[in-house]
Structures are given as structure tokens and as C-alpha cells.
Design a protein around this motif. Structure first.
Motif, mmCIF file in Angstrom:
data_model
loop_
_atom_site.group_PDB
_atom_site.id
_atom_site.type_symbol
_atom_site.label_atom_id
_atom_site.label_comp_id
_atom_site.label_asym_id
_atom_site.label_seq_id
_atom_site.Cartn_x
_atom_site.Cartn_y
_atom_site.Cartn_z
ATOM 1 N N ALA A 39 -19.585 27.573 30.530
ATOM 2 C CA ALA A 39 -18.493 27.449 31.496
ATOM 3 C C ALA A 39 -18.640 26.172 32.329
ATOM 4 C CB ALA A 39 -18.456 28.681 32.394
ATOM 5 N N ARG A 40 -19.866 25.872 32.749
ATOM 6 C CA ARG A 40 -20.097 24.636 33.523
ATOM 7 C C ARG A 40 -19.810 23.402 32.675
ATOM 8 N NH1 ARG A 40 -24.721 27.737 35.113
ATOM 9 N NH2 ARG A 40 -26.079 26.501 33.738
ATOM 10 N N ALA A 41 -20.220 23.440 31.412
ATOM 11 C CA ALA A 41 -20.022 22.286 30.541
ATOM 12 C C ALA A 41 -18.543 22.050 30.255
ATOM 13 C CB ALA A 41 -20.792 22.490 29.237
ATOM 14 N N LEU A 42 -17.789 23.117 30.065
ATOM 15 C CA LEU A 42 -16.357 22.968 29.823
ATOM 16 C C LEU A 42 -15.671 22.326 31.020
ATOM 17 C CD1 LEU A 42 -15.625 26.395 28.099
ATOM 18 C CD2 LEU A 42 -15.635 24.146 27.002
ATOM 19 N N SER A 43 -16.045 22.764 32.201
ATOM 20 C CA SER A 43 -15.475 22.176 33.411
ATOM 21 C C SER A 43 -15.858 20.703 33.521
ATOM 22 C CB SER A 43 -15.962 22.946 34.635
ATOM 23 O OG SER A 43 -15.509 22.346 35.831
ATOM 24 N N HIS A 44 -17.128 20.407 33.261
ATOM 25 C CA HIS A 44 -17.621 19.030 33.380
ATOM 26 C C HIS A 44 -16.903 18.090 32.404
ATOM 27 C CE1 HIS A 44 -20.440 15.731 33.987
ATOM 28 N NE2 HIS A 44 -20.602 15.670 32.672
ATOM 29 N N HIS A 45 -16.632 18.577 31.190
ATOM 30 C CA HIS A 45 -16.038 17.717 30.157
ATOM 31 C C HIS A 45 -14.522 17.846 30.078
ATOM 32 C CE1 HIS A 45 -19.838 16.282 28.470
ATOM 33 N NE2 HIS A 45 -20.308 17.507 28.599
ATOM 34 N N GLY A 46 -13.931 18.623 30.989
ATOM 35 C CA GLY A 46 -12.485 18.715 31.049
ATOM 36 C C GLY A 46 -11.857 19.429 29.869
ATOM 37 N N VAL A 47 -12.541 20.455 29.357
ATOM 38 C CA VAL A 47 -12.018 21.248 28.237
ATOM 39 C C VAL A 47 -11.576 22.601 28.771
ATOM 40 C CG1 VAL A 47 -12.553 22.296 26.008
ATOM 41 C CG2 VAL A 47 -13.549 20.073 26.613
#
Length: 335
Positions: A308-316
Motif C-alpha cells: 500500500a505504501r509503495a503504490l502511494s509512493h509510485h502513484g499507482v
């Protein structure tokens, strides 16, 4: 030991850019850590203890027997075992219904939740894909049961057929190398592609059978399935996008990644999985290889939170990449 003094019990063939005559390797990649590093990890910080049982919010899935050819549905069984229903076919990846992933029935990593589909509730299985020979991916006991019930053909990389045939002499196995393409029932093509991993069933057969990812090419979009991989600077993801032009779905590992000093070469973390999704040009992705068998140090639900954090960080958008629980199923939109 030199190559001349070591015999590969699984495969003999000519040298290639990823086989030295005895062992397979990742070109330009990182070799798996050795025994000394393994001891350092095993006798060091082993991370967070998991609960005694992890119940899925989607228990006891009962899949439909067949779907229309244009549909694509993925159901999580557990770890790297998934049911893919597409092109009117039912495909299993790395099927494991055993309670432990180990050479021993009484020891080794145990299952923390039951399979998301009970074995007796499986629809007719048309094809089985086995990515490599680690016990959490190549489970001979399950393959025997599948052979007895479904007699589904198996596609697997070089050398793994030797392990399977020893237990199931009458199995129909297609053995493939990186870059091979296998036409199946005149409906789909299975491409065997590189991933950055390794193999072993014991202490003396490291890297003696090949590991691979698979691309399932269908008339309604392709599926990129990776059982295990290190990120490898995104090299294999970029190559897959260049060769196949993008994917309707990528099925990517998001667990078994801590501690990074030991695991980073062979197991990507959730942030790297999101990067991989973008690099291979996948419209949607599902995450697997978490929350069923405790293999490494991270808490059982940390991969989902980290995703979830990675999706937010990469704008997905979160709906494009789901961390799947056992029994959960997803219908993937058409391209």
C-alpha cells in the motif's frame, strides 16, 4: 570443485549464456548467499513471530467449472499457488496443498492457513505450471494428487522434470528453457522467460535445475507470472515489456524479502514489485508469496502494508495491484 568433478543429477546439456555445463546462473546477477551467511541469518535476529493461525477473509472459494474465453479470473490458493481461468482453460501455478514445504512431513515451514480452494473443489485442471524446484513451489505430493485426479500436462524449466518424473513416471511434462514458446491446445502460448532466482532441493544440488517466469499469451491479453525473483535492477521486467508489449495482468511475488542483506538478490520487496509492474507495462497486478508460509523475517501482514505504501509512493491506483488472500478471486478487466 570444478565442473568436471560435480555431476548434475537433473540435467545435462550444452553450455549457454545461463548454464555453465553443470549449474545454471543469472547472467550479470547476484549469486545466492552461501552457507556461512545462512548460519549468520539463522542464528541472528529471526524477526517477528507469526500468529498460530491466520484466517483468510475469503475462505473456501468454490470456483466455476469454466469461464468464457475472454474472461480472466485469478483465485488465490495460497503462497504461489493460484488458479488462473482464461481462454476457457483452468491453469494452476506452483500447486501446493501440503501442510509443510519441506523434504520432511514433520518439520519445516508449516501452513498458517488452509488452501483457499479445497482440493476436492478444484474445477477440471487443464495445465500446471511449475516455476522452479524449491519446496514451496514444487510439491511432489500435490502433483501426485493432481495426476491421479486430473492428469493435467505440466510445463516446467530444464531439470525439474527429472524430479517430477521420479515420483510420477507417467506425467506429461513439457520441459522448456528461457526463450522457449509452447503452444497449448491451440488456444494459448506459454513463453518461458528469465527471472532472477536460484534452485535447490538439498545442500548439493544448488542451481542444478532452472528457474523461470511464464508468460501466458492469449487472444485477450497476456499474463506475466513470476513465482520468485529478485528485482535485478528491473532488467527482466524491461525485457518482458520489450518482447511482449505489456500485460493485462502481472502476478508478482511481494513477500519473503527480509533481511534485505540476505534476500535482496533472490526475493524482491513490495516496492520493487510495484516498480516491476510499471516497467513491464502491466495494466493490473496481483501479489502473492505472503501470509501462508513463514520463510523469512517480516511480519505476516507487512507485505500488504508495504505494498500500500509503495503504490502511494509510485502513484499507482490501489485497485490496480491487489495483495491476494487465500480464497480471494479477482476478475481482471479487459484491456
Amino acid at each position: 570443485m570444478t565442473n568436471e568433478t560435480v555431476r548434475n543429477p537433473y540435467y545435462q546439456g550444452p553450455k549457454t549464456d545461463h548454464y555453465n555445463g553443470t549449474r545454471f546462473f543469472n547472467p550479470g546477477g547476484i549469486r545466492p548467499a552461501g552457507f556461512r551467511d545462512l548460519l549468520k541469518w539463522q542464528f541472528g535476529d529471526r524477526g517477528t513471530k507469526w500468529p498460530s493461525r491466520i484466517d483468510s477473509p475469503f475462505p473456501n472459494s468454490k470456483p466455476e467449472s469454466r469461464l468464457d474465453a475472454a474472461n480472466l479470473r485469478v483465485t488465490m490458493i495460497g503462497h504461489a499457488s493460484l488458479l488462473i481461468q482464461t481462454a476457457g482453460l483452468n491453469i494452476l501455478t506452483d500447486p501446493v496443498w501440503s501442510n509443510r514445504v519441506s523434504p520432511f512431513a514433520f518439520a519445516g515451514p508449516k501452513r498458517f492457513n488452509p488452501p483457499g480452494i479445497a482440493f476436492d473443489d478444484l474445477p477440471p485442471i487443464d495445465l500446471v505450471l511449475v516455476t522452479h524446484n524449491h519446496y514451496d513451489h514444487l510439491d511432489v505430493a500435490t502433483l501426485k494428487k493432481l495426476q491421479a485426479r486430473h492428469k493435467a500436462p505440466i510445463i516446467t524449466p530444464l531439470g525439474n522434470d527429472t524430479i517430477i518424473r521420479k515420483a510420477i513416471p507417467d506425467a506429461a511434462i513439457t520441459v522448456t528453457d528461457w526463450g522457449d514458446a509452447t503452444r497449448f491446445m491451440d488456444r494459448i502460448t506459454i513463453h518461458t522467460e528469465p527471472c532472477h532466482h536460484w534452485s535447490a532441493r538439498g545442500s548439493r544440488d544448488r542451481r542444478m535445475a532452472l528457474w523461470a517466469a511464464f508468460v501466458i499469451e492469449t487472444p485477450h491479453g497476456s499474463i506475466y507470472h513470476i513465482g520468485d525473483t529478485g528485482f535485478h535492477e528491473g532488467i527482466n521486467y524491461r525485457a518482458a515489456a520489450e518482447k511482449h508489449g505489456g500485460f493485462r495482468l502481472a502476478i508478482l511475488p511481494i513477500g519473503a524479502y527480509e533481511p534485505r542483506w540476505f534476500m535482496q538478490g533472490q526475493h524482491q520487496n513490495p516496492d520493487e514489485a510495484v516498480q516491476g509492474m510499471k516497467l513491464c507495462n502491466a495494466a493490473h497486478a496481483v501479489g502473492h508469496h505472503w501470509g501462508t508460509f513463514r520463510l523469512t523475517n517480516e511480519p505476516w501482514d507487512e507485505p500488504r502494508a508495504a505494498l500500500a505504501r509503495a503504490l502511494s509512493h509510485h502513484g499507482v491506483e490501489v485497485e490496480r495491484f491487489r495483495a491476494m488472500h487465500p480464497g480471494e478471486w479477482l476478475d481482471i478487466p479487459a484491456l
